[in-house]
Design a protein around this motif. Structure first.
Motif, PDB file in Angstrom:
ATOM      1  N   TYR A 158       0.819  -1.208   0.000  1.00 28.26           N
ATOM      2  CA  TYR A 158       0.000   0.000   0.000  1.00 28.26           C
ATOM      3  C   TYR A 158       0.858   1.267   0.000  1.00 28.26           C
ATOM      4  O   TYR A 158       0.504   2.267  -0.598  1.00 28.26           O
ATOM      5  N   ASN A 159       2.003   1.201   0.692  1.00 29.38           N
ATOM      6  CA  ASN A 159       2.826   2.400   0.802  1.00 29.38           C
ATOM      7  C   ASN A 159       4.239   1.988   1.187  1.00 29.38           C
ATOM      8  O   ASN A 159       4.444   0.997   1.887  1.00 29.38           O
ATOM      9  N   GLY A 160       5.225   2.725   0.728  1.00 27.55           N
ATOM     10  CA  GLY A 160       6.607   2.503   1.120  1.00 27.55           C
ATOM     11  C   GLY A 160       7.192   3.790   1.674  1.00 27.55           C
ATOM     12  O   GLY A 160       6.892   4.889   1.189  1.00 27.55           O
ATOM     13  N   TYR A 161       8.023   3.679   2.733  1.00 30.18           N
ATOM     14  CA  TYR A 161       8.536   4.859   3.427  1.00 30.18           C
ATOM     15  C   TYR A 161      10.002   5.086   3.065  1.00 30.18           C
ATOM     16  O   TYR A 161      10.879   4.292   3.418  1.00 30.18           O
ATOM     17  N   PHE A 162      10.248   6.166   2.318  1.00 33.22           N
ATOM     18  CA  PHE A 162      11.598   6.583   1.952  1.00 33.22           C
ATOM     19  C   PHE A 162      11.878   7.939   2.597  1.00 33.22           C
ATOM     20  O   PHE A 162      10.973   8.778   2.726  1.00 33.22           O
ATOM     21  N   PRO A 163      13.122   8.237   2.985  1.00 33.34           N
ATOM     22  CA  PRO A 163      14.274   7.317   2.930  1.00 33.34           C
ATOM     23  C   PRO A 163      14.153   6.240   3.997  1.00 33.34           C
ATOM     24  O   PRO A 163      13.486   6.422   5.005  1.00 33.34           O
ATOM     25  N   PRO A 164      14.797   5.091   3.788  1.00 34.54           N
ATOM     26  CA  PRO A 164      14.711   3.990   4.755  1.00 34.54           C
ATOM     27  C   PRO A 164      15.372   4.350   6.078  1.00 34.54           C
ATOM     28  O   PRO A 164      16.313   5.146   6.141  1.00 34.54           O
ATOM     29  N   ALA A 165      14.866   3.743   7.139  1.00 37.50           N
ATOM     30  CA  ALA A 165      15.412   3.999   8.470  1.00 37.50           C
ATOM     31  C   ALA A 165      16.777   3.355   8.660  1.00 37.50           C
ATOM     32  O   ALA A 165      17.589   3.821   9.462  1.00 37.50           O
ATOM     33  N   ALA A 166      17.058   2.268   7.951  1.00 33.36           N
ATOM     34  CA  ALA A 166      18.332   1.562   8.085  1.00 33.36           C
ATOM     35  C   ALA A 166      18.704   0.967   6.736  1.00 33.36           C
ATOM     36  O   ALA A 166      17.834   0.670   5.918  1.00 33.36           O
ATOM     37  N   PRO A 167      20.010   0.770   6.467  1.00 32.18           N
ATOM     38  CA  PRO A 167      20.427   0.162   5.203  1.00 32.18           C
ATOM     39  C   PRO A 167      19.833  -1.243   5.053  1.00 32.18           C
ATOM     40  O   PRO A 167      19.780  -2.019   6.002  1.00 32.18           O
ATOM     41  N   GLY A 168      19.388  -1.563   3.843  1.00 37.20           N
ATOM     42  CA  GLY A 168      18.852  -2.891   3.573  1.00 37.20           C
ATOM     43  C   GLY A 168      17.499  -3.134   4.199  1.00 37.20           C
ATOM     44  O   GLY A 168      17.060  -4.283   4.299  1.00 37.20           O
ATOM     45  N   SER A 169      16.840  -2.072   4.627  1.00 39.67           N
ATOM     46  CA  SER A 169      15.530  -2.220   5.254  1.00 39.67           C
ATOM     47  C   SER A 169      14.568  -1.232   4.608  1.00 39.67           C
ATOM     48  O   SER A 169      14.918  -0.097   4.299  1.00 39.67           O
ATOM     49  N   LEU A 170      13.339  -1.649   4.385  1.00 42.18           N
ATOM     50  CA  LEU A 170      12.321  -0.778   3.816  1.00 42.18           C
ATOM     51  C   LEU A 170      10.977  -1.103   4.468  1.00 42.18           C
ATOM     52  O   LEU A 170      10.453  -2.215   4.312  1.00 42.18           O
ATOM     53  N   ILE A 171      10.457  -0.157   5.212  1.00 41.21           N
ATOM     54  CA  ILE A 171       9.173  -0.342   5.873  1.00 41.21           C
ATOM     55  C   ILE A 171       8.056  -0.038   4.881  1.00 41.21           C
ATOM     56  O   ILE A 171       8.056   0.992   4.209  1.00 41.21           O
ATOM     57  N   ILE A 172       7.110  -0.945   4.798  1.00 41.51           N
ATOM     58  CA  ILE A 172       5.960  -0.780   3.913  1.00 41.51           C
ATOM     59  C   ILE A 172       4.682  -0.976   4.712  1.00 41.51           C
ATOM     60  O   ILE A 172       4.683  -1.572   5.793  1.00 41.51           O
ATOM     61  N   ASP A 173       3.591  -0.440   4.198  1.00 41.76           N
ATOM     62  CA  ASP A 173       2.261  -0.739   4.721  1.00 41.76           C
ATOM     63  C   ASP A 173       1.656  -1.825   3.845  1.00 41.76           C
ATOM     64  O   ASP A 173       1.604  -1.699   2.611  1.00 41.76           O
ATOM     65  N   ARG A 174       1.194  -2.876   4.488  1.00 47.31           N
ATOM     66  CA  ARG A 174       0.637  -4.020   3.772  1.00 47.31           C
ATOM     67  C   ARG A 174      -0.880  -4.002   3.922  1.00 47.31           C
ATOM     68  O   ARG A 174      -1.408  -3.929   5.027  1.00 47.31           O
ATOM     69  N   MET A 175      -1.578  -4.060   2.789  1.00 50.37           N
ATOM     70  CA  MET A 175      -3.034  -4.155   2.812  1.00 50.37           C
ATOM     71  C   MET A 175      -3.443  -5.505   2.235  1.00 50.37           C
ATOM     72  O   MET A 175      -2.951  -5.905   1.177  1.00 50.37           O
ATOM     73  N   LEU A 176      -4.315  -6.197   2.922  1.00 56.37           N
ATOM     74  CA  LEU A 176      -4.760  -7.500   2.467  1.00 56.37           C
ATOM     75  C   LEU A 176      -6.227  -7.417   2.063  1.00 56.37           C
ATOM     76  O   LEU A 176      -7.036  -6.775   2.721  1.00 56.37           O
ATOM     77  N   ALA A 177      -6.539  -8.046   0.936  1.00 57.39           N
ATOM     78  CA  ALA A 177      -7.912  -8.101   0.453  1.00 57.39           C
ATOM     79  C   ALA A 177      -8.205  -9.513  -0.014  1.00 57.39           C
ATOM     80  O   ALA A 177      -7.308 -10.246  -0.423  1.00 57.39           O
ATOM     81  N   LYS A 178      -9.454  -9.905   0.064  1.00 58.92           N
ATOM     82  CA  LYS A 178      -9.821 -11.247  -0.361  1.00 58.92           C
ATOM     83  C   LYS A 178     -11.200 -11.229  -0.987  1.00 58.92           C
ATOM     84  O   LYS A 178     -12.027 -10.360  -0.716  1.00 58.92           O
ATOM     85  N   THR A 179     -11.404 -12.186  -1.869  1.00 58.60           N
ATOM     86  CA  THR A 179     -12.702 -12.409  -2.490  1.00 58.60           C
ATOM     87  C   THR A 179     -13.103 -13.844  -2.212  1.00 58.60           C
ATOM     88  O   THR A 179     -12.345 -14.772  -2.490  1.00 58.60           O
ATOM     89  N   ASP A 180     -14.280 -14.002  -1.641  1.00 57.62           N
ATOM     90  CA  ASP A 180     -14.775 -15.336  -1.306  1.00 57.62           C
ATOM     91  C   ASP A 180     -15.845 -15.774  -2.287  1.00 57.62           C
ATOM     92  O   ASP A 180     -16.682 -14.973  -2.724  1.00 57.62           O
ATOM     93  N   ASN A 181     -15.814 -17.069  -2.633  1.00 52.75           N
ATOM     94  CA  ASN A 181     -16.892 -17.709  -3.388  1.00 52.75           C
ATOM     95  C   ASN A 181     -17.271 -16.917  -4.638  1.00 52.75           C
ATOM     96  O   ASN A 181     -18.442 -16.627  -4.890  1.00 52.75           O
ATOM     97  N   SER A 182     -16.254 -16.555  -5.416  1.00 53.95           N
ATOM     98  CA  SER A 182     -16.501 -15.869  -6.675  1.00 53.95           C
ATOM     99  C   SER A 182     -17.008 -16.880  -7.705  1.00 53.95           C
ATOM    100  O   SER A 182     -16.343 -17.880  -7.990  1.00 53.95           O
ATOM    101  N   ARG A 183     -18.180 -16.607  -8.264  1.00 54.26           N
ATOM    102  CA  ARG A 183     -18.792 -17.512  -9.240  1.00 54.26           C
ATOM    103  C   ARG A 183     -19.136 -16.727 -10.509  1.00 54.26           C
ATOM    104  O   ARG A 183     -19.735 -15.657 -10.439  1.00 54.26           O
ATOM    105  N   TYR A 231       9.891  -4.953   4.084  1.00 53.89           N
ATOM    106  CA  TYR A 231       9.710  -5.633   2.805  1.00 53.89           C
ATOM    107  C   TYR A 231      10.705  -6.767   2.627  1.00 53.89           C
ATOM    108  O   TYR A 231      10.382  -7.813   2.053  1.00 53.89           O
ATOM    109  N   PHE A 232      11.948  -6.599   3.118  1.00 55.17           N
ATOM    110  CA  PHE A 232      12.983  -7.605   2.922  1.00 55.17           C
ATOM    111  C   PHE A 232      12.998  -8.645   4.036  1.00 55.17           C
ATOM    112  O   PHE A 232      13.727  -9.626   3.954  1.00 55.17           O
ATOM    113  N   ASN A 233      12.240  -8.444   5.063  1.00 57.64           N
ATOM    114  CA  ASN A 233      12.145  -9.404   6.169  1.00 57.64           C
ATOM    115  C   ASN A 233      10.706  -9.353   6.682  1.00 57.64           C
ATOM    116  O   ASN A 233      10.433  -8.911   7.790  1.00 57.64           O
TER     117      ASN A 233
END
Length: 400
Positions: A158-183, A231-233
């Protein structure tokens, strides 16, 4: 199609990333007179993924065809297909630093934990043909398709935060969505009459027919947002997102998911069409056709899963779509052509406040050259085309 003689083939393959597949194809006549022929194909494939956090891929399918030669001029073909798929629902990616445009962090493709899809499809098809003579024939086709997706889960970055807080690390916001019983269901019937004749000294190939399509779709949607992770862990899914996560890819959804409601869509299309191909002097071939289509569609939705559906106004439209083409063969191996066509499709959307939108329309011009050498073993095409679409639905920023 079934083969005239008995044939059978079996295949086994294996490769890297746990790729393995098996297939069996058997066909031939079922009687001595070759009036009934059949063919059966069964295939299975499983594979891992070289994308981090990607689920394994699985595919299984069965296809059976039966051909009955009722008479020398009459044939019936019946086909049944079943297929099931399982795998990822989202594409992998690599983050890019917006300040420099360079790839950020370890160079590897990764998906987000939680992407998963399951899909089952069944199809029945029948085609009855009868030849009245060498020049005239009638074809009746019918098809019914059912597609069912018991689980479709998307994990969005959903979103990525730059600049990163630490080398090799990137904090992101994760949004989850699902669809049930799609016919989704489709029923279609087509009737075609095709014939060849001469008129005014010119050879004609005439096609006259009509078709009917009935489509329905229904599904329930859920979403939850936003859950920060590296994102990397990536952190495992948490209880507010899933109750449990079997092998990390088969989630059972918890109370943290909010419902965006049930949805339903119904569409009925009726059409009549006529087309004529004419052989003209000087190695010219002319095509002209017209399709008249009647569209009826309706949508319904609820704000919360389980609540009564609220039906939107019924959309009724009639459209006329012409097509034309001209082909010239100046040399046996060279042809020049021009084509024009118009098409119309359902526009499953409403304008504020609940006003049906006109169907989406397209118009295309195409011109080009085609060459063929060595008995068709070498082909080349040069084409220019222009495609224009109208009434394309877009977001209304004033009434989101």
């Amino acid at each position: 199609r079934p083969t005239e003689t008995f044939e059978a083939e079996a295949r086994l393959t294996a490769g890297s990333w746990s790729q393995r597949s098996a297939a069996l194809d058997v066909g031939g006549p079922l009687d001595a007179g070759h009036t009934v022929l059949a063919r059966l194909t069964i295939a299975n494939e499983d594979a891992g993924s070289f994308f981090t956090h990607d689920p394994d891929y699985h595919s299984f399918g069965v296809d059976g065809v039966l051909e009955w030669r009722i008479a020398p001029q009459t044939r019936l073909i019946v086909e049944g297909v079943y297929r099931e798929l399982g795998g990822t629902a989202g594409g992998p990616g690599m983050p890019v630093d917006p300040a420099t445009g360079a790839l950020f962090g370890p160079v590897k493709l990764a998906s987000l934990i939680g992407n998963r899809s399951e899909f089952n499809q069944g199809r029945l098809f029948a085609n009855l043909t009868h030849a009245f003579s060498a020049d005239w024939s009638l074809s009746l086709k019918a098809m019914h398709t059912t597609a069912f997706s018991p689980k479709l889960t998307y994990d969005y970055l959903y979103n990525g935060y730059f600049p990163p807080a630490a080398p090799g690390s990137l904090i992101i916001d994760r949004m989850l969505a699902k669809t049930d019983n799609s016919r989704r269901k489709l029923t279609a019937v087509t009737l075609d009459l095709q014939g060849k004749f001469k008129a005014l000294g010119l050879q004609h190939t005439l096609l006259v027919g009509g078709d009917f399509y009935y489509r329905t779709a229904s599904f329930t949607s859920y979403f939850t947002c936003c859950h920060p992770t590296d994102y990397f862990n990536q952190a495992p899914v948490t209880p507010d997102q899933y109750v449990t996560a079997v092998d990390g890819f088969d989630p059972v959804f918890g109370p943290g998911f909010a419902s965006s409601g049930d949805s339903r869509y119904v569409n009925r299309d009726f059409a009549f069409y006529v087309q004529d191909q004419i052989v003209l002097p000087g190695n010219f071939h002319l095509l002209a056709g017209l399709r008249v289509q009647r569209i009826n569609e309706r949508t319904a939705a609820s704000d919360v899963a389980g609540n009564p559906l609220v039906f939107n106004p019924l959309i009724r439209r009639t459209a006329v779509s012409p097509r034309a083409g001209l082909v010239w063969n100046p040399l046996p191996w060279l042809s020049a052509y021009y084509g024009y066509s118009e098409n119309i499709g359902s526009n499953n959307a409403l304008a504020y406040p609940d006003t049906p939108l006109d169907p989406e329309q397209s118009r295309q011009h195409e011109a080009g050259l085609k060459g063929e050498w060595f008995g068709g073993r070498l082909n080349a095409t040069l084409a220019l085309f222009e495609l224009t679409k109208r009434n394309v639905a877009n977001k209304d920023l004033d009434h989101p």
